[in-house]
Design an enzyme around this catalytic site. Structure first.
Site, PDB file in Angstrom:
ATOM      1  N   CYS A   1       0.764  -1.297   0.050  1.00  0.00           N
ATOM      2  CA  CYS A   1      -0.137   0.118  -0.119  1.00  0.00           C
ATOM      3  C   CYS A   1       0.864   1.252   0.143  1.00  0.00           C
ATOM      4  O   CYS A   1       2.019   1.051   0.086  1.00  0.00           O
ATOM      5  CB  CYS A   1      -0.937   0.035   1.279  1.00  0.00           C
ATOM      6  SG  CYS A   1      -0.284   0.293   2.608  1.00  0.00           S
TER       7      CYS A   1
ATOM      8  N   ASP B   1      18.516  29.454 -27.216  1.00  0.00           N
ATOM      9  CA  ASP B   1      17.452  29.998 -26.302  1.00  0.00           C
ATOM     10  C   ASP B   1      17.748  29.672 -25.144  1.00  0.00           C
ATOM     11  O   ASP B   1      16.629  29.752 -24.434  1.00  0.00           O
ATOM     12  CB  ASP B   1      16.207  29.642 -27.080  1.00  0.00           C
ATOM     13  CG  ASP B   1      16.016  30.051 -28.726  1.00  0.00           C
ATOM     14  OD1 ASP B   1      16.144  31.260 -28.832  1.00  0.00           O
ATOM     15  OD2 ASP B   1      15.876  29.037 -29.417  1.00  0.00           O
TER      16      ASP B   1
ATOM     17  N   ASP C   1      10.474  30.302 -30.825  1.00  0.00           N
ATOM     18  CA  ASP C   1      11.768  30.660 -31.699  1.00  0.00           C
ATOM     19  C   ASP C   1      11.221  30.561 -33.095  1.00  0.00           C
ATOM     20  O   ASP C   1      10.488  29.545 -33.514  1.00  0.00           O
ATOM     21  CB  ASP C   1      12.854  29.839 -31.281  1.00  0.00           C
ATOM     22  CG  ASP C   1      13.943  30.215 -32.107  1.00  0.00           C
ATOM     23  OD1 ASP C   1      14.277  31.437 -32.534  1.00  0.00           O
ATOM     24  OD2 ASP C   1      14.669  29.207 -32.659  1.00  0.00           O
TER      25      ASP C   1
END
Length: 718
Positions: free
Chosen positions: A13, A615, A423
């Site tokens: 569990c 970038d 971009d």
């Protein structure tokens, strides 16, 4: 520091998962530990100089669980899980074989005689044996001072069985008090049968949640054909290969390693990695990737990476790590799970006390049944499975669609994105200039070799694109090119076969052909001293799917922006063609980062989409960074989300996948919390004045259904 993902065994569990996680986290030398209950894995970051995996395993074993740390851990864990699943099927079937007669007899005989109670006892004993794992696990947890799901099953069935056993052996005790000596063997048998059934269904459903990652793992062959120094070939396991080895690949075979072609040529289907449907031509010197399919030719390649170092293996590892990570919302669930079982035990005792205090000892059987029902119906498993099952399925589904999501936080943040910054070059456009030409001379086959030879010697960036275009059309450079000269800022001049030629911009054309009315707007002009021979336009074309991708993002309620360092006219043309209303041109990397910050300060959640290198500043600043690529190492390392091919349509798909996954997580948590909020009071007997009292048997059925329903809801993502 080392980072490993290790299979965990014997967790039952979410509390078990929390126990393993806490046990490992507290070890000296361990920097981070995360357990995924849905995938049964431990993701651990540790200092190998201070602690080893064997030490970690020993600590986990002391806590009552186990790790698989062998060299072939995945296969060993799969074997162990399969054996456990088969054993559970047998035990579940046996529990029903003995449990159903117990239930039938209990319903048929309302006040069983001494003989029948002994019969029920004898039928219940095998069910207890078949459910022995609950008692073993519950006892181990108790020795550690902890409680888990098995603790609740152990307590509820033990209380019911011991009470029934006492009533069977000493019925006169209850008769002397004026009470009927009831027995509840059917509650014991059916609780175990239903919980075993729920665990069996849960195990089977959990296997489905990992189907996507297993399909990725199955792409890479297990063996390769190694070419020895004497030219002989033999099949060897992938693990034996080293960089520099020579491998043979035949038509129709999967490529076993990352490498570079040495001899031969072929077409390779790379769709399983990049998603590009068209086969890619491969020549000596070209790179090929493990898991891709060789279609036609046979070739030899030089091994660059094998086994765990291939791009495919890195993809699988990245997906596994993402599936093992925790979404921010999981922190709340972990805190609830940690105190869940003790709270339920306290509520069970409180239920018993209230029944006796309100109704008296004459209602003892109802008090006992209600207390047991509270123990049985409470389910921490549903809470523990709510988030990881949805994440496992969602991230795996993304990988199948060539969307690599780095972690759960990225998946959760993606659904909140309200602005996307794109971009231009390589994201919206193809990223490489495309040549559109118009031959004016009927003798273009005669002049094309001259143009090709001139462009191959030119240093201008556009010359390479033009030369590649001519080469692909089947032309070859002239051998007798002479008098080559570069005219700075305009083009080149040369001679061939006794004639003069020139290639350049409109200014050079006007100089060489004074008085001739030249068409404007072209990038490259080609001619001789008498006439203009050809015109070419070189431009970076918009990808076929970019416009549709932008439209879908807008349909999702997301604002789309384009940033580029290109000139205004080219930027405006691309923005108009893509359907983008907001764009900026001539921007530098610093400008892109500042623009992302401006959007964030305006209250927007920003996703930046770029190539992962140029970038990088803007990607680091954005709430979600997305890299466009084809499975490159840099793309996978830099971005939170990597789109493995050049198709921008993957971006709106990623957004929709994120939104669906987060919605499923919220649904799971709602139903898991709601289930316990509603069912615990019902089990305690709050509806008894209306004639409704939930028995432990039906409480166990409801508990089993809650866990399975959460997994089935997550599987809808598939």
């Amino acid at each position: 520091m080392e980072k490993r993902i290790v299979p965990v065994l014997e967790m039952s569990c979410a509390v078990c998962a929390a126990t393993v996680e806490k046990t490992v986290s507290e070890l000296p030398g361990v920097a981070e530990a995360t357990v995924n209950f849905a995938a049964n894995t431990l993701q651990v970051v540790y200092d190998s100089k201070k602690i080893s995996l064997s030490d970690i395993r020993a600590a986990v074993q002391a806590a009552g669980y186990d790790l698989v740390v062998s060299d072939n851990a995945e296969a060993d864990a799969a074997d162990a899980e399969h054996k456990h699943y088969v054993d559970m099927k047998h035990r579940t079937a046996g529990a029903w074989i003995f449990g159903l007669p117990v239930m039938a007899l209990s319903m048929w005989i309302h006040e069983p005689s001494a003989v029948w109670t002994w019969v029920l006892l004898l039928l219940t004993l095998p069910v207890l044996y078949l459910g022995r794992s609950f008692y073993v696990s519950g006892w181990k947890a108790a020795r550690q001072g902890r409680a888990n799901m098995d603790t609740l099953v152990m307590l509820s069935t033990s209380v019911s069985f011991l009470f029934s056993l006492f009533s069977t052996v000493y019925p006169r005790f209850w008769i002397s008090l004026g009470l009927v000596p009831h027995v509840y063997y059917e509650a014991v048998a059916m609780i175990i049968a239903f919980v075993l059934t729920g665990k069996l269904l849960e195990a089977r459903a959990k296997q489905s949640t990992s189907a996507s990652i297993r399909s990725l793992m199955g792409l890479q062959p297990k063996t390769a054909r190694l070419v020895e120094a004497d030219g002989t070939e033999r099949d060897v396991p992938i693990g034996m290969l080293r960089p520099g080895n020579r491998v043979s690949v035949r038509p129709g075979e999967k490529i076993p390693v990352d490498g570079v072609l040495l001899e031969g040529s072929s077409y390779v289907d790379e769709s399983m990695i990049s998603g590009e449907s068209e086969a890619v031509a491969k020549q000596p010197g070209d790179r090929v990737l493990a898991g891709t399919l060789n279609q036609r030719g046979a070739f030899y390649l030089n091994v660059e990476a094998s086994g765990a170092d291939t791009v495919l293996s890195r993809m699988v590892r990245m997906v596994r790590e993402a599936q093992g990570s925790k979404a921010p919302v999981q922190g709340i669930v972990d805190k609830v799970s940690a105190i869940f079982v003790p709270v339920v035990i306290a509520l069970s005792l409180l239920t018993f006390v209230i029944w006796i205090a309100v109704a008296g000892w004459n209602m003892f059987p109802y008090a006992l049944l209600s207390a047991v029902s509270v123990l049985v119906i409470a389910c921490p498993c549903a809470l523990g499975l709510a988030t990881p099952t949805a994440l496992t399925v969602g991230i795996g589904k993304g990988a199948q669609q060539h969307i690599l999501i780095k972690d759960a936080s990225a998946l959760e943040n993606m659904c909140r994105v309200s602005a996307v910054v794109l971009d231009k070059t390589g994201t919206l456009t193809e990223g490489s200039p495309r040549v559109v030409g118009e031959w004016l001379s009927p003798d273009f086959d005669r002049y094309a070799p001259v143009l090709l030879a001139a462009e191959m010697r030119s240093e201008h960036p556009l010359a390479l694109s033009l030369a590649e275009t001519l080469w692909q059309r089947g032309y070859r450079p002239a051998d007798d090119l002479a008098d080559f000269e570069s005219v700075t800022g305009r083009g080149v001049t040369c001679s061939c076969g006794g004639f003069s030629f020139w290639v350049g911009n409109q200014a050079l054309a006007e100089e060489r052909l004074p008085g001739v009315d030249l068409p404007g707007g072209y990038t490259v002009y080609f001619g001789n001293d008498r006439e203009l021979l050809a015109l070419f336009e070189v431009k970076d074309a918009l990808k076929p799917t970019s416009r549709e991708a932008v439209a879908r993002l807008k349909q999702c309620g997301i604002e789309v922006y384009m940033l580029t360092g290109d000139k205004e006219s080219a930027s405006a043309e691309v923005a108009r063609a893509a359907g983008i209303d907001h764009y900026r041109w001539g921007v530098l990397p610093d400008d892109k980062e500042r623009f992302v910050l401006e959007l964030q300060q305006a209250g927007k959640c920003v996703a930046m989409v770029g190539d992962g290198i140029n970038d990088s500043q803007a990607l680091a600043r954005a709430d979600v960074s997305v890299a466009m690529g084809k499975g490159t190492d840099v793309a996978m390392d830099v971005a939170m989300v990597t789109l493995m091919n050049s198709d921008l349509l993957l971006l709106p798909r990623a957004v929709m996948l994120s939104r669906k996954t987060v919605r499923i997580i919220r649904e799971n948590l709602f139903w898991a919390f709601g289930y316990n909020v509603v069912c615990i009071p019902v089990a305690a007997g709050i509806l008894y004045p209306m004639g409704v009292l939930l028995t432990p048997m039906w409480a166990s059925a409801a508990m089993a259904f809650s866990s399975v329903s959460v997994i089935l809801n997550s599987l809808r993502l598939r």
